[in-house]
Every structure is written in structure tokens, then in C-alpha cells.
Write a protein that holds these residues in place. Structure first.
Motif, PDB file in Angstrom:
ATOM      1  N   GLY A   9       1.368  -0.757   6.980  1.00 54.18           N
ATOM      2  CA  GLY A   9       0.840  -1.816   6.134  1.00 54.18           C
ATOM      3  C   GLY A   9       0.107  -1.247   4.932  1.00 54.18           C
ATOM      4  O   GLY A   9       0.300  -0.097   4.540  1.00 54.18           O
ATOM      5  N   GLY A  10      -0.732  -2.061   4.342  1.00 51.67           N
ATOM      6  CA  GLY A  10      -1.535  -1.577   3.227  1.00 51.67           C
ATOM      7  C   GLY A  10      -1.122  -2.082   1.871  1.00 51.67           C
ATOM      8  O   GLY A  10      -1.525  -1.532   0.842  1.00 51.67           O
ATOM      9  N   LYS A  11      -0.317  -3.137   1.845  1.00 51.35           N
ATOM     10  CA  LYS A  11       0.143  -3.660   0.558  1.00 51.35           C
ATOM     11  C   LYS A  11      -0.995  -4.300  -0.254  1.00 51.35           C
ATOM     12  O   LYS A  11      -0.853  -4.487  -1.464  1.00 51.35           O
TER      13      LYS A  11
ATOM     14  N   ALA B 116      -4.927  -1.759  -2.610  1.00 52.94           N
ATOM     15  CA  ALA B 116      -5.405  -1.559  -3.987  1.00 52.94           C
ATOM     16  C   ALA B 116      -6.269  -2.727  -4.450  1.00 52.94           C
ATOM     17  O   ALA B 116      -7.298  -2.525  -5.115  1.00 52.94           O
ATOM     18  N   LEU B 117      -5.857  -3.942  -4.064  1.00 54.40           N
ATOM     19  CA  LEU B 117      -6.627  -5.122  -4.467  1.00 54.40           C
ATOM     20  C   LEU B 117      -7.993  -5.136  -3.785  1.00 54.40           C
ATOM     21  O   LEU B 117      -9.012  -5.448  -4.416  1.00 54.40           O
ATOM     22  N   LEU B 118      -8.032  -4.795  -2.505  1.00 55.48           N
ATOM     23  CA  LEU B 118      -9.306  -4.749  -1.784  1.00 55.48           C
ATOM     24  C   LEU B 118     -10.227  -3.685  -2.385  1.00 55.48           C
ATOM     25  O   LEU B 118     -11.432  -3.907  -2.561  1.00 55.48           O
TER      26      LEU B 118
ATOM     27  N   PHE C 291       3.438  -8.861   9.780  1.00 57.08           N
ATOM     28  CA  PHE C 291       2.560  -8.082   8.912  1.00 57.08           C
ATOM     29  C   PHE C 291       2.358  -8.764   7.559  1.00 57.08           C
ATOM     30  O   PHE C 291       1.321  -8.568   6.915  1.00 57.08           O
ATOM     31  N   VAL C 292       3.327  -9.550   7.126  1.00 54.65           N
ATOM     32  CA  VAL C 292       3.167 -10.316   5.889  1.00 54.65           C
ATOM     33  C   VAL C 292       2.052 -11.354   6.058  1.00 54.65           C
ATOM     34  O   VAL C 292       1.315 -11.648   5.118  1.00 54.65           O
TER      35      VAL C 292
ATOM     36  N   ALA D 181       8.422  -2.091   6.018  1.00 51.15           N
ATOM     37  CA  ALA D 181       7.829  -0.775   5.784  1.00 51.15           C
ATOM     38  C   ALA D 181       8.087  -0.220   4.396  1.00 51.15           C
ATOM     39  O   ALA D 181       7.324   0.623   3.909  1.00 51.15           O
ATOM     40  N   GLY D 182       9.135  -0.665   3.742  1.00 47.59           N
ATOM     41  CA  GLY D 182       9.416  -0.129   2.420  1.00 47.59           C
ATOM     42  C   GLY D 182      10.079   1.233   2.493  1.00 47.59           C
ATOM     43  O   GLY D 182      10.744   1.574   3.466  1.00 47.59           O
TER      44      GLY D 182
END
Length: 329
Positions: free
Chosen positions: A176-178, A181-183, A135-136, A233-234
Motif C-alpha cells: 500500500g502507501g498510495k 505523500a499526501l499524508l 486496499f482501495v 500492487a502496481g
């Protein structure tokens, strides 16, 4: 009674595909993406992404299944883009998650990422001195695409996968989704296309098929549920993960004929069997599960592709597949 020739040929093809999954890949994708400065992810591209690309308005990232045949999937979405007349303004990317045997067979350097078996499907870490979650790799692709100097006119990214690749996409959409915010800051919309996966990750222990936790203790652990999530996953809670997931723009593409409960590539683990007897049923069961949990409505849809079975090329080049990949809903 003799079996029809078509059935014999289908059985032979399935046997060959099952055998191929255990062999080194024939083709290594030619492009590389630096991850953390010391390792490289393998991928195929439809066009150069090193220099500014003002013509690119959409990117489709497509994930292979357990055969790791990224170039085959790249050609499929190229055909779909051509048929949709979207090729000129679309960058197509096909990541390749290599196995240990692929590295050895093609004598690739230690810097090239590789995974054990199908661990990449669930976002698990690569092998080697500096392990990296699959996922990274997706995060790094998205981060590069968010560079407005390289892609000043990019408006949409579609993350798509078929079979094992669809498992990657569904789980990534969940934890995911890290780079979200940037997108969003760059005005880039993110959509997901999940086609014919063997299984899905559920948000609680509810399953469409009765399951005995004593005989199947892993039915609700990752990748089938949210217990024992990977480190990637955090610290988000299941409720937070679900709230984010149901807001995602997701199209579930299911082949009408993907109904073989004995398909050699079908996940037959008890955790998968608890979701239904075959892929079509499992897809419908999962979508029904989500709609019951969220009667207020989902930003998601399920589309059956008529006369198509477990075939990534047929799914993505179908009219329904082209709409999902290239036409925002």
C-alpha cells in the motif's frame, strides 16, 4: 480421564467461532464511505466525520478478523481509548469487509461492497460489476482523513488489526502507501499495529520451516510471498517494496499464549505452515527474518503481551496494546 471444564468450554467456544465465520454477520456497521462514486464501503465510527473535527488529533483504524465483527472491534478500541484517556481527541474507525451472504441476509443494496470469503484479507477485489480492492477502501479512508478542512489538527493515524485484520494491515503496509505523500504533506504520521496474524508476506523464498516447492507450489505466492501480486500492487519491484516496508513504523503485538497449532482459525495452508507451527512462533520467525535481512536496524518492534492468547479485545486493551495504539514510540 475427564477433561477439565475450562478446556471443554474453550473447545466449545472455538467450535462456535468457527461456525460463526460461515454464517452471515449479525450486525452491519451503520456508516458508509463512497468509493469511486458508485459503490459504498461499510464502516463504524466513534464520532461523526462529516463536519470539521478540530478536536481530533489521532485516528485509529481497526480491522476485524474473519468473523467480520467490526462493531466488536470498534468497542474494543473504544475501551482501550477510554483506559488510555485518549478518547476525546481520537477518532476510531472500524471498516467492515462484508461477504456475499451478509448482503443477502440483510438485504443490502448492490452498491454496498462485498467480497468472496476471505479475499479481502489479501487486498483482492470485491465482487460485482465494479470490483474494488479492499486496499482501495483503506486508501479512500486515508484520503478523507488528509483533508485539513475536516481534520485541521490531525497528527497521527494508526492502522491496526487483529488476526485476519492483522493480515490486512501487514499486506497493506507492504504494497500500500498510495496516500503516503499526501499524508506527509499534511504533517500526518502513519503507524501500523499488527496483532496475532496467522501468516505474513515474505520478501523472498526463505522460510523458517523447510518447504518442498513441488508439494507446496503456492508457498511463495501472494499472500505468503511476492509472486503473483494483486493488480493493486502496481509495478514496484520486490526490492523497492522491501525498502519501503522496513522504514514503516510497525509494532507487532503477539499474545504470549497464542500457541495452539490446532486453533480452528489458524491458517493451516502449507504456505502458512512453512512460517511456523502457530501464531506466536510465526510472528517471532518473521521478525527474526526481517532483523537478519536488515542488520542496520528497523523502524519496527515486536512486543509480547503476557497472559493473552488469540483474543483481540485482550490484546488491544492490555497495557502493551494501549501503548501501541495511543502512544507513539
Amino acid at each position: 480421564m475427564m477433561k477439565p471444564l475450562s478446556i471443554l468450554l474453550l473447545g466449545t467456544l472455538m467450535s462456535l467461532n468457527a461456525h460463526a465465520a460461515d454464517q452471515a454477520v449479525k450486525s452491519i456497521s451503520p456508516d458508509r464511505l463512497q468509493i469511486n462514486g458508485t459503490t459504498q464501503a461499510t464502516l463504524g465510527l466513534s464520532q461523526n466525520w462529516v463536519h470539521p473535527s478540530p478536536q481530533v488529533q489521532r485516528v485509529v483504524i481497526v480491522f476485524h478478523g474473519r468473523l467480520r465483527n467490526a462493531q466488536t472491534y470498534l468497542r474494543s478500541v473504544e475501551r482501550a481509548a477510554n483506559q488510555s484517556r485518549q478518547r476525546a481527541k481520537t477518532l476510531l474507525i472500524a471498516p467492515q469487509f462484508l461477504d456475499e451472504k451478509d448482503i443477502a441476509a440483510h438485504r443490502l443494496p448492490d452498491s454496498v461492497l462485498r467480497w468472496h470469503a476471505n479475499d479481502w484479507m489479501a487486498g483482492e477485489k470485491s465482487l460485482g460489476a465494479k470490483p474494488v480492492s479492499s486496499f482501495v477502501v483503506i486508501d479512500h479512508i486515508l484520503k478523507r482523513l488528509s483533508d485539513s478542512k475536516l481534520f485541521p489538527n490531525l497528527k497521527e493515524i494508526v492502522i491496526a488489526g487483529h488476526s485476519g485484520g492483522a493480515q490486512v494491515v501487514q499486506r497493506y503496509a507492504m504494497i500500500g502507501g498510495k496516500e503516503d505523500a499526501l499524508l506527509k504533506k499534511e504533517g500526518i504520521k502513519l503507524r501500523y499495529v499488527i496483532a496475532n496474524p496467522s501468516s505474513y508476506a515474505y520478501f523472498d523464498a526463505t522460510r523458517p520451516v523447510a518447504v518442498d516447492a513441488a508439494s507446496c507450489p503456492t508457498f511463495d505466492t501472494w499472500k505468503y510471498g511476492l509472486n503473483k501480486l494483486p493488480a493493486y500492487a502496481g509495478k514496484e519491484t520486490p526490492a523497492e517494496l522491501e525498502a519501503a516496508y522496513v522504514k514503516r513504523d510497525i509494532t507487532y503485538l503477539l499474545g504470549e499464549l497464542d500457541t495452539d497449532p490446532e486453533h480452528p482459525a489458524l491458517d493451516k495452508d502449507c504456505g502458512a505452515e512453512a512460517q511456523g507451527p502457530q501464531r506466536l512462533a510465526r510472528g517471532h520467525n518473521y521478525f527474526d527474518y526481517l532483523t537478519k535481512r536488515h542488520p542496520e536496524g528497523l523502524n519496527q518492534r515486536l512486543v509480547e503481551v503476557k497472559n493473552v492468547g488469540h483474543n483481540g479485545d485482550a490484546i488491544f486493551t492490555s497495557p502493551e496494546g494501549q501503548t501501541a495504539l495511543f502512544k507513539a514510540n
